[in-house]
Write a protein that holds these residues in place. Structure first.
Motif, PDB file in Angstrom:
ATOM      1  N   GLY A  42       8.328   3.327 -11.131  1.00 13.43           N
ATOM      2  CA  GLY A  42       7.644   4.419 -10.446  1.00 13.43           C
ATOM      3  C   GLY A  42       7.347   5.514 -11.446  1.00 13.43           C
ATOM      4  N   VAL A  43       6.116   5.995 -11.432  1.00 18.05           N
ATOM      5  CA  VAL A  43       5.714   6.998 -12.408  1.00 18.05           C
ATOM      6  C   VAL A  43       4.853   8.072 -11.720  1.00 18.05           C
ATOM      7  N   PRO A  44       5.189   9.359 -11.955  1.00 15.83           N
ATOM      8  CA  PRO A  44       4.365  10.427 -11.384  1.00 15.83           C
ATOM      9  C   PRO A  44       3.044  10.538 -12.139  1.00 15.83           C
ATOM     10  N   VAL A  45       1.958  10.681 -11.388  1.00 12.59           N
ATOM     11  CA  VAL A  45       0.628  10.760 -11.994  1.00 12.59           C
ATOM     12  C   VAL A  45      -0.245  11.736 -11.207  1.00 12.59           C
ATOM     13  N   ASN A  46      -1.202  12.332 -11.889  1.00 13.94           N
ATOM     14  CA  ASN A  46      -2.279  13.046 -11.215  1.00 13.94           C
ATOM     15  C   ASN A  46      -3.180  11.999 -10.585  1.00 13.94           C
ATOM     16  N   TYR A  47      -3.922  12.381  -9.567  1.00 18.07           N
ATOM     17  CA  TYR A  47      -4.774  11.417  -8.876  1.00 18.07           C
ATOM     18  C   TYR A  47      -5.912  12.131  -8.162  1.00 18.07           C
ATOM     19  N   VAL A  48      -6.881  11.353  -7.775  1.00 15.87           N
ATOM     20  CA  VAL A  48      -7.982  11.835  -6.946  1.00 15.87           C
ATOM     21  C   VAL A  48      -8.086  10.886  -5.761  1.00 15.87           C
ATOM     22  N   TYR A  49      -8.250  11.446  -4.576  1.00 13.11           N
ATOM     23  CA  TYR A  49      -8.385  10.680  -3.337  1.00 13.11           C
ATOM     24  C   TYR A  49      -9.844  10.673  -2.919  1.00 13.11           C
ATOM     25  N   ASN A  50     -10.327   9.491  -2.545  1.00 16.53           N
ATOM     26  CA  ASN A  50     -11.718   9.361  -2.144  1.00 16.53           C
ATOM     27  C   ASN A  50     -11.817   8.484  -0.901  1.00 16.53           C
ATOM     28  N   GLY A  51     -11.265   8.935   0.211  1.00 11.08           N
ATOM     29  CA  GLY A  51     -11.421   8.263   1.488  1.00 11.08           C
ATOM     30  C   GLY A  51     -10.724   6.932   1.637  1.00 11.08           C
ATOM     31  N   ASN A  52     -11.167   5.928   0.951  1.00 12.74           N
ATOM     32  CA  ASN A  52     -10.536   4.602   1.066  1.00 12.74           C
ATOM     33  C   ASN A  52      -9.918   4.143  -0.246  1.00 12.74           C
ATOM     34  N   CYS A  53      -9.879   5.040  -1.219  1.00 10.62           N
ATOM     35  CA  CYS A  53      -9.257   4.663  -2.491  1.00 10.62           C
ATOM     36  C   CYS A  53      -8.687   5.893  -3.197  1.00 10.62           C
ATOM     37  N   LEU A  54      -7.821   5.584  -4.134  1.00 11.13           N
ATOM     38  CA  LEU A  54      -7.227   6.594  -5.001  1.00 11.13           C
ATOM     39  C   LEU A  54      -7.588   6.236  -6.429  1.00 11.13           C
ATOM     40  N   TYR A  55      -7.716   7.238  -7.274  1.00  8.33           N
ATOM     41  CA  TYR A  55      -7.960   7.003  -8.689  1.00  8.33           C
ATOM     42  C   TYR A  55      -6.852   7.658  -9.504  1.00  8.33           C
ATOM     43  N   ILE A  56      -6.385   6.940 -10.510  1.00 10.09           N
ATOM     44  CA  ILE A  56      -5.483   7.507 -11.502  1.00 10.09           C
ATOM     45  C   ILE A  56      -6.105   7.238 -12.863  1.00 10.09           C
ATOM     46  N   HIS A  57      -5.630   7.918 -13.887  1.00 11.18           N
ATOM     47  CA  HIS A  57      -6.115   7.655 -15.242  1.00 11.18           C
ATOM     48  C   HIS A  57      -4.926   7.426 -16.159  1.00 11.18           C
ATOM     49  N   VAL A 142      -9.421   4.188 -16.132  1.00 13.10           N
ATOM     50  CA  VAL A 142      -9.286   4.660 -14.761  1.00 13.10           C
ATOM     51  C   VAL A 142      -8.962   3.467 -13.898  1.00 13.10           C
ATOM     52  N   VAL A 143      -7.947   3.642 -13.074  1.00 16.78           N
ATOM     53  CA  VAL A 143      -7.519   2.595 -12.151  1.00 16.78           C
ATOM     54  C   VAL A 143      -7.856   3.044 -10.738  1.00 16.78           C
ATOM     55  N   ARG A 144      -8.536   2.173 -10.008  1.00 18.74           N
ATOM     56  CA  ARG A 144      -8.849   2.416  -8.602  1.00 18.74           C
ATOM     57  C   ARG A 144      -7.843   1.659  -7.743  1.00 18.74           C
ATOM     58  N   ILE A 145      -7.261   2.347  -6.790  1.00 22.44           N
ATOM     59  CA  ILE A 145      -6.363   1.707  -5.832  1.00 22.44           C
ATOM     60  C   ILE A 145      -7.107   1.625  -4.506  1.00 22.44           C
ATOM     61  N   ASP A 146      -7.442   0.413  -4.110  1.00 18.41           N
ATOM     62  CA  ASP A 146      -8.095   0.200  -2.819  1.00 18.41           C
ATOM     63  C   ASP A 146      -7.012   0.226  -1.747  1.00 18.41           C
ATOM     64  N   ILE A 147      -7.075   1.219  -0.875  1.00 24.56           N
ATOM     65  CA  ILE A 147      -6.037   1.411   0.134  1.00 24.56           C
ATOM     66  C   ILE A 147      -6.186   0.367   1.239  1.00 24.56           C
ATOM     67  N   GLU A 148      -5.086  -0.350   1.481  1.00 26.39           N
ATOM     68  CA  GLU A 148      -5.052  -1.345   2.553  1.00 26.39           C
ATOM     69  C   GLU A 148      -4.314  -0.828   3.781  1.00 26.39           C
ATOM     70  N   HIS A 149      -3.367   0.072   3.560  1.00 26.02           N
ATOM     71  CA  HIS A 149      -2.558   0.612   4.654  1.00 26.02           C
ATOM     72  C   HIS A 149      -2.016   1.957   4.200  1.00 26.02           C
ATOM     73  N   VAL A 150      -1.965   2.900   5.128  1.00 27.25           N
ATOM     74  CA  VAL A 150      -1.450   4.227   4.782  1.00 27.25           C
ATOM     75  C   VAL A 150      -0.643   4.764   5.963  1.00 27.25           C
ATOM     76  N   THR A 151       0.455   5.423   5.633  1.00 27.92           N
ATOM     77  CA  THR A 151       1.264   6.071   6.657  1.00 27.92           C
ATOM     78  C   THR A 151       1.559   7.500   6.229  1.00 27.92           C
ATOM     79  N   GLY A 152       1.603   8.388   7.200  1.00 28.70           N
ATOM     80  CA  GLY A 152       1.985   9.766   6.967  1.00 28.70           C
ATOM     81  C   GLY A 152       3.123  10.119   7.899  1.00 28.70           C
ATOM     82  N   LYS A 153       4.063  10.901   7.391  1.00 30.83           N
ATOM     83  CA  LYS A 153       5.253  11.224   8.159  1.00 30.83           C
ATOM     84  C   LYS A 153       5.651  12.664   7.877  1.00 30.83           C
ATOM     85  N   SER A 154       6.230  13.318   8.884  1.00 29.60           N
ATOM     86  CA  SER A 154       6.703  14.682   8.651  1.00 29.60           C
ATOM     87  C   SER A 154       7.882  15.002   9.557  1.00 29.60           C
TER      88      SER A 154
END
Length: 157
Positions: A42-57, A142-154
């Motif tokens: 597990g590694v902390p990274v900056n990222y950008v979210y774009n609706g159905n995917c995430l990008y890291i560099h 740049v790595v694109r992560i195609d989101i297949e499932h997402v959960t949010g909790k609080s």
């Protein structure tokens, strides 16, 4: 394929989940793969979210890319707000976990993602950021992560 959230009373609405992903400063990318004695990574990274995917560099080679090459199924965790509630022996928090498959971004997608990083993290320095991307893009993956499932909790209080 994905388990139902146990504490459904704490499940976030899709809009709240998207807000955390949009506004988060960093996330933790978790990878499997065949490196470092076969431990999870597990590694902390900056990222950008774009609706159905995430990008890291990252660099053009290294631990992240080696593991993605071996197993591209990843998870990505973003913690929104967190506040310790000492009198309740608990924590007030919001978080999101996204599951997906990671892939190297193509040339045009890579440049667009790097510019999105400038917009998110250095918006007041857009002109310099564009110059920076032009110089750094050939040595930045740049790595694109195609989101297949997402959960949010609080836990609100």
């Amino acid at each position: 394929m994905f388990k139902e959230m146990r504490r459904q009373d704490r499940e976030l609405a899709p809009e709240e989940t998207a807000e955390i992903l949009t506004n988060g400063v960093y996330g933790v990318l978790s990878l499997n793969g065949q490196n470092s004695g076969n431990h999870a990574y597990g590694v902390p990274v900056n990222y950008v979210y774009n609706g159905n995917c995430l990008y890291i560099h990252c660099a053009m080679e290294g631990e992240k890319l080696a593991r993605i090459h071996n197993n591209n199924k990843v998870s990505f965790c973003v913690v929104g707000k967190a506040n310790i509630l000492p009198e309740k022996f608990s924590t007030q928090y919001s978080s999101v976990i996204a599951y997906g498959q990671a892939h190297a971004a193509g040339e045009e997608e890579r440049v667009n993602a790097l510019l999105a990083f400038i917009d998110k993290y250095s918006a007041d320095f857009k002109e310099k950021g564009i110059e920076y991307v032009a110089k750094a893009q050939q040595k930045t993956q740049v790595v694109r992560i195609d989101i297949e499932h997402v959960t949010g909790k609080s836990r609100k209080a």
